[in-house]
Scaffold this active site. Structure first.
Site, PDB file in Angstrom:
ATOM      1  N   PHE A 112      -4.202   5.471  13.798  1.00 61.43           N
ATOM      2  CA  PHE A 112      -4.404   6.362  12.655  1.00 61.43           C
ATOM      3  C   PHE A 112      -5.544   5.819  11.821  1.00 61.43           C
ATOM      4  CE2 PHE A 112      -0.966   9.488  12.197  1.00 61.43           C
ATOM      5  CZ  PHE A 112      -0.289   9.199  13.365  1.00 61.43           C
ATOM      6  N   PRO A 172      -4.458 -10.243  11.383  1.00 62.23           N
ATOM      7  CA  PRO A 172      -4.939  -9.808  12.704  1.00 62.23           C
ATOM      8  C   PRO A 172      -4.959  -8.290  12.783  1.00 62.23           C
ATOM      9  CG  PRO A 172      -2.686 -10.661  12.835  1.00 62.23           C
ATOM     10  CD  PRO A 172      -3.167 -10.936  11.440  1.00 62.23           C
ATOM     11  N   ASP A 173      -5.872  -7.775  13.546  1.00 61.61           N
ATOM     12  CA  ASP A 173      -5.920  -6.325  13.770  1.00 61.61           C
ATOM     13  C   ASP A 173      -5.038  -6.044  14.988  1.00 61.61           C
ATOM     14  OD1 ASP A 173      -6.532  -3.724  14.509  1.00 61.61           O
ATOM     15  OD2 ASP A 173      -8.523  -3.874  13.622  1.00 61.61           O
ATOM     16  N   ILE A 174      -3.842  -5.538  14.712  1.00 62.31           N
ATOM     17  CA  ILE A 174      -2.830  -5.402  15.775  1.00 62.31           C
ATOM     18  C   ILE A 174      -3.307  -4.445  16.866  1.00 62.31           C
ATOM     19  CG2 ILE A 174      -0.427  -4.775  16.268  1.00 62.31           C
ATOM     20  CD1 ILE A 174       0.158  -5.375  13.270  1.00 62.31           C
ATOM     21  N   ASN A 201       0.848  -1.198   0.000  1.00 65.35           N
ATOM     22  CA  ASN A 201       0.000   0.000   0.000  1.00 65.35           C
ATOM     23  C   ASN A 201       0.880   1.244   0.000  1.00 65.35           C
ATOM     24  OD1 ASN A 201       0.817   0.318   2.698  1.00 65.35           O
ATOM     25  ND2 ASN A 201      -0.908  -0.878   3.421  1.00 65.35           N
ATOM     26  N   LYS A 236     -14.109   4.421  14.603  1.00 67.38           N
ATOM     27  CA  LYS A 236     -12.960   3.496  14.670  1.00 67.38           C
ATOM     28  C   LYS A 236     -12.293   3.548  16.037  1.00 67.38           C
ATOM     29  CE  LYS A 236     -11.122   2.871  10.621  1.00 67.38           C
ATOM     30  NZ  LYS A 236     -10.369   3.231   9.409  1.00 67.38           N
ATOM     31  N   LYS A 287       8.435 -18.617  -8.165  1.00 67.80           N
ATOM     32  CA  LYS A 287       7.716 -17.530  -8.838  1.00 67.80           C
ATOM     33  C   LYS A 287       6.523 -18.104  -9.612  1.00 67.80           C
ATOM     34  CE  LYS A 287       8.228 -13.911 -12.198  1.00 67.80           C
ATOM     35  NZ  LYS A 287       8.921 -13.507 -13.395  1.00 67.80           N
ATOM     36  N   ALA A 326       1.649   2.766  11.224  1.00 61.82           N
ATOM     37  CA  ALA A 326       1.836   1.925  10.031  1.00 61.82           C
ATOM     38  C   ALA A 326       0.498   1.656   9.353  1.00 61.82           C
ATOM     39  CB  ALA A 326       2.486   0.607  10.434  1.00 61.82           C
ATOM     40  N   LYS A 364     -12.209   0.122  18.224  1.00 63.60           N
ATOM     41  CA  LYS A 364     -10.948  -0.536  18.554  1.00 63.60           C
ATOM     42  C   LYS A 364     -10.471  -0.196  19.967  1.00 63.60           C
ATOM     43  CE  LYS A 364      -9.284  -0.851  13.789  1.00 63.60           C
ATOM     44  NZ  LYS A 364      -8.078  -1.088  12.984  1.00 63.60           N
TER      45      LYS A 364
HETATM   46  N1  CTP Z   1      -4.282  -1.458  12.109  1.00 68.40           N
HETATM   47  C1  CTP Z   1      -3.757  -2.527  12.793  1.00 68.40           C
HETATM   48  N2  CTP Z   1      -3.851  -3.792  12.277  1.00 68.40           N
HETATM   49  C2  CTP Z   1      -4.459  -4.001  11.106  1.00 68.40           C
HETATM   50  C3  CTP Z   1      -5.002  -2.915  10.397  1.00 68.40           C
HETATM   51  C4  CTP Z   1      -4.888  -1.658  10.920  1.00 68.40           C
HETATM   52  O1  CTP Z   1      -3.209  -2.338  13.872  1.00 68.40           O
HETATM   53  N3  CTP Z   1      -4.548  -5.242  10.639  1.00 68.40           N
HETATM   54  C5  CTP Z   1      -4.182  -0.130  12.697  1.00 68.40           C
HETATM   55  C6  CTP Z   1      -3.447   0.897  11.858  1.00 68.40           C
HETATM   56  O2  CTP Z   1      -2.068   0.962  12.174  1.00 68.40           O
HETATM   57  C7  CTP Z   1      -4.139   2.185  12.235  1.00 68.40           C
HETATM   58  C8  CTP Z   1      -5.534   1.767  12.571  1.00 68.40           C
HETATM   59  O3  CTP Z   1      -5.476   0.373  12.817  1.00 68.40           O
HETATM   60  O4  CTP Z   1      -3.580   2.775  13.395  1.00 68.40           O
HETATM   61  C9  CTP Z   1      -6.572   2.050  11.517  1.00 68.40           C
HETATM   62  O5  CTP Z   1      -6.268   1.449  10.315  1.00 68.40           O
HETATM   63  P1  CTP Z   1      -7.301   1.362   9.082  1.00 68.40           P
HETATM   64  O6  CTP Z   1      -6.712   0.394   8.107  1.00 68.40           O
HETATM   65  O7  CTP Z   1      -7.628   2.718   8.625  1.00 68.40           O
HETATM   66  O8  CTP Z   1      -8.535   0.815   9.813  1.00 68.40           O
HETATM   67  P2  CTP Z   1      -9.445  -0.407   9.596  1.00 68.40           P
HETATM   68  O9  CTP Z   1     -10.011  -0.720  10.919  1.00 68.40           O
HETATM   69  O10 CTP Z   1      -8.722  -1.447   8.836  1.00 68.40           O
HETATM   70  O11 CTP Z   1     -10.593   0.293   8.810  1.00 68.40           O
HETATM   71  P3  CTP Z   1     -11.178   0.160   7.381  1.00 68.40           P
HETATM   72  O12 CTP Z   1     -12.317  -0.694   7.606  1.00 68.40           O
HETATM   73  O13 CTP Z   1     -11.504   1.595   7.073  1.00 68.40           O
HETATM   74  O14 CTP Z   1     -10.092  -0.394   6.522  1.00 68.40           O
END
Ligand code: CTP
Length: 409
Positions: free
Chosen positions: A321, A303-305, A209, A335, A288, A274, A339
């Site tokens: 962010f 995973p959503d860290i 990205n 958000k 490849k 990040a 979270k």
């Molecule tokens: N983040 C994270 N782990 C992930 C994705 C995102 O910790 N797998 C954190 C990012 O570092 C950022 C925050 O979550 O601080 C928001 O990221 P964003 O991608 O905008 O949020 P999402 O919850 O993924 O929302 P969306 O549904 O808009 O993609």
């Protein structure tokens, strides 16, 4: 807005004077108000207009004031300055300052000031090693002036030796150290993630990205300067990471998750700047993948860290962010609550003059207590300072932002 710290940048006649423009720029990025004074010889290397345009401030030049101008610019120019940096400093200006000679506008201005002085010499190695120059440097040190460099390297004259002006980054960081702009994060452990994702598909391809890492690096640097013990967890970066900050590379979400989790318990603050990849390839090919007519790539969720860390935390402040394109503020607020963050910094990524890759950004900062801060468009460094101001306030129990989270100490 708080008034900015004023510093005077005195530029004297050396070929290194071209680097002074970069010094001025970097100091301004640190929210300092930079006022440049030049000798007549410095003007042979770089023009006053360069500095006036860069800094937005009047440049002090040699010569008598015109009728109607300030009759005593050498007295008024440096008033209120927290520091004077002479960069580049020639053997001549070092000699004059050490011996009380004030025979032009710049040396008179130096003599009329009681602000601390930092000197970054730049000259030929033989000049630098001349006993009279060494004596003058010693005298100035005894009088309290600080010296930055010089470095050893190839000099403008073609010789190699001691006398090269110190690197711009080092000059700027020593100015900041000397200014002691407030070490309000001293001893705090801060974990900052930065950059974009690189989720591999095969040995040559990846899903990524558009995050440059600039915002996260700006926060890490600002936190370090404010005394914090900073660890930077770097994803895919478009800019170099700072040499003086411990950095761990973690370009995939799983690596970042592991790295953050290992250090989270020990940290006081986690800033997730990040752009973590939301998905990764279901399986990563070991060789490849060959070209084919069409290809369905299967993805699984990462995973959503930040959500995981927020669920685990006890004392930590967690800042996230959000990159939004529609309804940025409302989505950001949702958000934050979903979270369970303490603060969220919302970017509107639909604009191309700010955000991804830019040095500037315009953000909305929302805290858990519902406070919304909308700074104007400014450098990522300045935004970093505002974010850290809030974090410092939360760490010392100010702002009342943390009251809604149960079980915190
Ligand atoms: N983040 C994270 N782990 C992930 C994705 C995102 O910790 N797998 C954190 C990012 O570092 C950022 C925050 O979550 O601080 C928001 O990221 P964003 O991608 O905008 O949020 P999402 O919850 O993924 O929302 P969306 O549904 O808009 O993609």
């Amino acid at each position: 807005m708080m008034s900015k710290t004023k510093i005077v940048l005195a530029v004297t006649g050396s070929v290194a004077a071209y680097k002074s423009a970069e010094i001025a720029r970097r100091l301004m990025d640190e929210s300092l108000s930079v006022h440049v004074a030049m000798t007549a010889n410095a003007e042979k290397f770089i023009t006053p207009l360069t500095f006036a345009a860069l800094t937005g401030n009047h440049v002090l030049r040699h010569g008598y004031p015109a009728p109607g101008d300030d009759p005593m610019p050498h007295i008024t120019f440096q008033r209120g300055a927290s520091l004077i940096l002479i960069a580049p400093a020639t053997a001549n200006i070092i000699g004059k300052l050490a011996n009380g000679i004030a025979d032009d506008m710049l040396s008179s201005m130096l003599m009329a000031s009681d602000a601390p002085v930092l000197v970054a010499p730049a000259m030929n190695a033989n000049m630098y090693n001349h006993p009279s120059v060494r004596k003058n440097i010693e005298t100035l040190k005894q009088l309290g002036a600080g010296f930055i460099g010089p470095a050893t390297g190839e000099l403008a004259c073609g010789e190699t030796g001691e006398g090269k002006m110190e690197r711009v980054e080092n000059i700027v960081s020593q100015v900041l150290d000397r200014l002691d702009l407030g070490r309000d994060l001293l001893g705090r452990k801060i974990l900052v993630t930065a950059g974009g994702a690189r989720e591999p598909i095969d040995p040559v391809r990846f899903i990524g990205n558009r995050s440059s890492g600039k915002m996260g690096v700006a926060i890490a640097q600002a936190a370090a300067r404010r005394g914090a013990d900073v660890t930077l967890v770097a994803g895919a970066m478009e800019i170099p990471v700072p040499e003086d900050i411990e950095t761990i590379y973690a370009p995939t979400a799983l690596e970042m998750m592991r790295t953050v989790q290992e250090r989270f318990t020990d940290s006081d603050v986690l800033v997730m700047a990040a752009a973590v990849g939301d998905y990764r390839a279901r399986s990563v090919a070991s060789g490849k993948i060959k070209e084919k007519e069409s290809w369905d790539l299967s993805l699984v969720r990462n995973p959503d860290i930040i959500a995981k860390m927020c669920a685990l935390r006890n004392k930590q402040i967690v800042v996230g962010f959000a990159a939004e394109t529609d309804n940025a503020e409302k989505s950001g607020r949702e958000k934050l609550l979903r979270k369970n963050m303490d603060m969220i910094v919302v970017n509107d990524v639909s604009r191309d003059d700010i955000g991804f890759g830019s040095d500037y950004n315009e953000v909305v900062i929302i805290t858990r207590s519902g406070e919304t801060i909308k700074p104007q468009k400014m450098s990522k460094r300045e935004i970093g300072e505002i974010i850290l101001d809030r974090i410092a306030g939360m760490l010392t129990g100010g702002y009342g932002d943390r009251g809604l989270v149960g079980g915190r100490t």
